[in-house]
Design an enzyme around this catalytic site. Structure first.
Site, short mmCIF file in Angstrom:
data_model
loop_
_atom_site.label_atom_id
_atom_site.label_comp_id
_atom_site.label_asym_id
_atom_site.label_seq_id
_atom_site.Cartn_x
_atom_site.Cartn_y
_atom_site.Cartn_z
N HIS A 147 0.86 -1.19 0.00
CA HIS A 147 0.00 0.00 0.00
C HIS A 147 0.89 1.23 0.00
O HIS A 147 1.92 1.26 0.64
CB HIS A 147 -0.90 0.02 1.25
CG HIS A 147 -2.08 0.92 1.10
ND1 HIS A 147 -2.00 2.27 1.32
CD2 HIS A 147 -3.35 0.66 0.72
CE1 HIS A 147 -3.18 2.81 1.10
NE2 HIS A 147 -4.03 1.86 0.74
N ASP A 155 -7.93 -5.29 -0.07
CA ASP A 155 -8.40 -6.20 -1.12
C ASP A 155 -8.02 -7.66 -0.90
O ASP A 155 -8.47 -8.53 -1.64
CB ASP A 155 -7.82 -5.75 -2.47
CG ASP A 155 -8.40 -4.41 -2.89
OD1 ASP A 155 -7.63 -3.50 -3.24
OD2 ASP A 155 -9.65 -4.26 -2.81
#
Ligand code: SDX
Length: 427
Positions: A305, A362
């Site tokens: 991320h 996700d």
């Protein structure tokens, strides 16, 4: 707060430093080019803030996420998705009366015009749901030409409510067309999540009652996806809105941006990756080894991320929910165990530890969506449904900002120097 000083050659420029609510510091480079003739180069805007925002606070080092000051775990446990839709856009949690009125206004706008069916039916049955959703969202603007002025607060408010109300219907109707089943109309007696599930999964031949476990899990997942500051798709929504494009066009741009596998499309890519691992019998060590190999384009989808360098708080909540929901539904999905093993091996591997790569929102979400009955290529439209209030809040914040400017970044030109045309016959 002390200023920042930039020295370039024998020149010096003092720049003001602004401080955010949580102590973040931002140097204002508004006079950089006019004073020193410099522009900044910052790939992916990793170090650049376009402006100020009051919507969402993220602390990537400490794994903190708050919508309008409220911690994400409290919101996920204690509120409804429509409460969060209200909070993100208006800045405060609604009172009971305000929530009732808001829910009523959403319920009253869930129906689509009959002729939108022609839009869904113009697509191949195998069309990706994100392409259809972006097209249908753009098409909504053509039905409300008198409500498109981004500077008209009343028009913006009704358009935002129409989008929140009609997006579940658009998603469900595109699905029904794909599976050759009759469209199911919104049922105003149902709550937001139950109504969506009913439109998705009920058929005229038998009674359908949404499983409360699924309704609760959907509500939580939508809340967890609702906003995330200046991510790729929200930045796309802001950029398109900065040119005073209407709200439908701006949200459609966000849907397209979200579809990329490096962004929201990752939830579909994770499931496809896990499916391939199970089908091929590859062991997780081999998969992790491939993810580290610079000569192999394979990446561990759902990992890493730009902001979270410790853990993604949403991933932690979703990981626990995946176990709870599958257990409640009596679903035994081998992918959950493979995902857990992947996480375990990766988090002990120096490559991932050094780069601070952790599971993101996700990584586990698709396992729940699949257990709920959604096809894999619909996972990203579920992300879009959740992110819709975030996009709306970011767009409305920019549209209402008196200091907002059209987004028009600079560049560093590295192309050919001036040269003269040689006519085609002489080339
Ligand atoms: C979302 O911004 C947001 O808030 C997004 C989001 C939201 O709510 O809106 O949180 C939602 O988009 C989550 C991210 C979903 N995407 C994926 O899961 C795709 C896989 N992850 C990556 O491609 C990547 O981690 C990103 C895109 C998420 C972040 O990319 P960055 O910040 O530009 O980092 P990078 O590509 O520069 O990677 C840094 C290093 C590189 O190695 P080195 O060049 O330093 O040797 O880490 C490596 C990368 O190769 N790396 C990975 C990896 N992710 C990064 N290596 C293997 N597998 C991965 N998943």
């Amino acid at each position: 707060m002390s200023d920042a000083v930039i020295r370039f050659g024998d020149e010096e420029l003092t720049l003001p430093v602004h401080v955010g609510t949580e102590g973040e510091k931002g140097v204002d480079i508004g006079k950089l080019r006019s004073s020193l003739g410099l522009v900044t180069v910052d790939r992916g805007f990793a170090n650049t803030a376009e402006g100020r925002s009051s919507v969402t606070y993220i602390n990537g080092e400490e794994g903190i996420l708050r919508y309008r000051g409220y911690p994400i775990d409290q919101l996920a446990e204690e509120t409804s998705f429509l409460e969060v839709c209200y909070l993100l856009q208006y800045g405060e949690l609604p009172s009971k009366t305000e929530l009732d009125d808001f829910e009523e206004s959403i319920t009253r706008h869930t129906l689509l015009r009959e002729d939108t069916k022609h839009l869904f039916e113009a697509f191949p049955h195998a069309a990706h749901p994100m392409q259809i959703l972006a097209s249908a969202t753009s098409a909504l603007a053509t039905y409300y030409p008198d409500k498109l002025d981004p500077l008209d607060a009343e028009a913006v408010d009704i358009s935002a409510r129409r989008l929140i109300a009609k997006t579940p219907t658009m998603i469900a109707w595109s699905y029904k067309y794909r599976v050759h089943q009759p469209y199911v109309y919104p049922d105003n007696s149902l709550d937001y999540g139950s109504n969506f599930l009913n439109m998705m999964f009920s058929v005229p031949a038998e009674k359908y009652v949404a499983d409360p476990v699924i309704v609760k899990a959907l509500n939580m997942l939508l809340i967890l996806h609702a906003d995330h500051g200046q991510n790729c798709s929200s930045s796309a929504v802001r950029l398109v809105g900065s040119g005073h494009a209407n709200i439908f066009s701006s949200i459609a741009a966000g849907i397209h941006a979200l579809s990329g596998p490096l962004h929201g499309g990752a939830n579909q890519a994770v499931l496809e990756m896990l499916d391939r691992i199970v089908a091929s019998g590859q062991d997780v060590d081999t998969v992790v080894k491939r993810a580290k190999d610079k000569d192999d384009p394979f990446r561990l989808m759902g990992f890493g991320h730009r902001v979270y360098k410790n853990f993604d708080p949403r991933a932690r909540i979703i990981k626990q929910a995946a176990a709870d929901v599958l257990d409640s539904l009596g679903v035994d999905d081998p992918l959950l165990e493979v995902a857990r093993q992947l996480e375990e091996v990766a988090l002990e591997d120096d490559y991932f530890v050094e780069r601070k790569l952790y599971p993101n929102v996700d990584f586990y979400s698709g396992i729940i969506y699949r257990a709920m009955g959604f096809p894999t290529d619909m996972f990203t439209v579920l992300f879009a449904l959740g992110r819709l209030p975030g996009w709306l809040s970011q767009w409305r914040e920019l549209s209402a900002d008196p200091e907002a400017k059209i987004f028009r970044p600079r560049q560093l030109y590295v192309g050919p120097e001036e040269r003269d045309i040689v006519r085609v016959e002489d080339r």
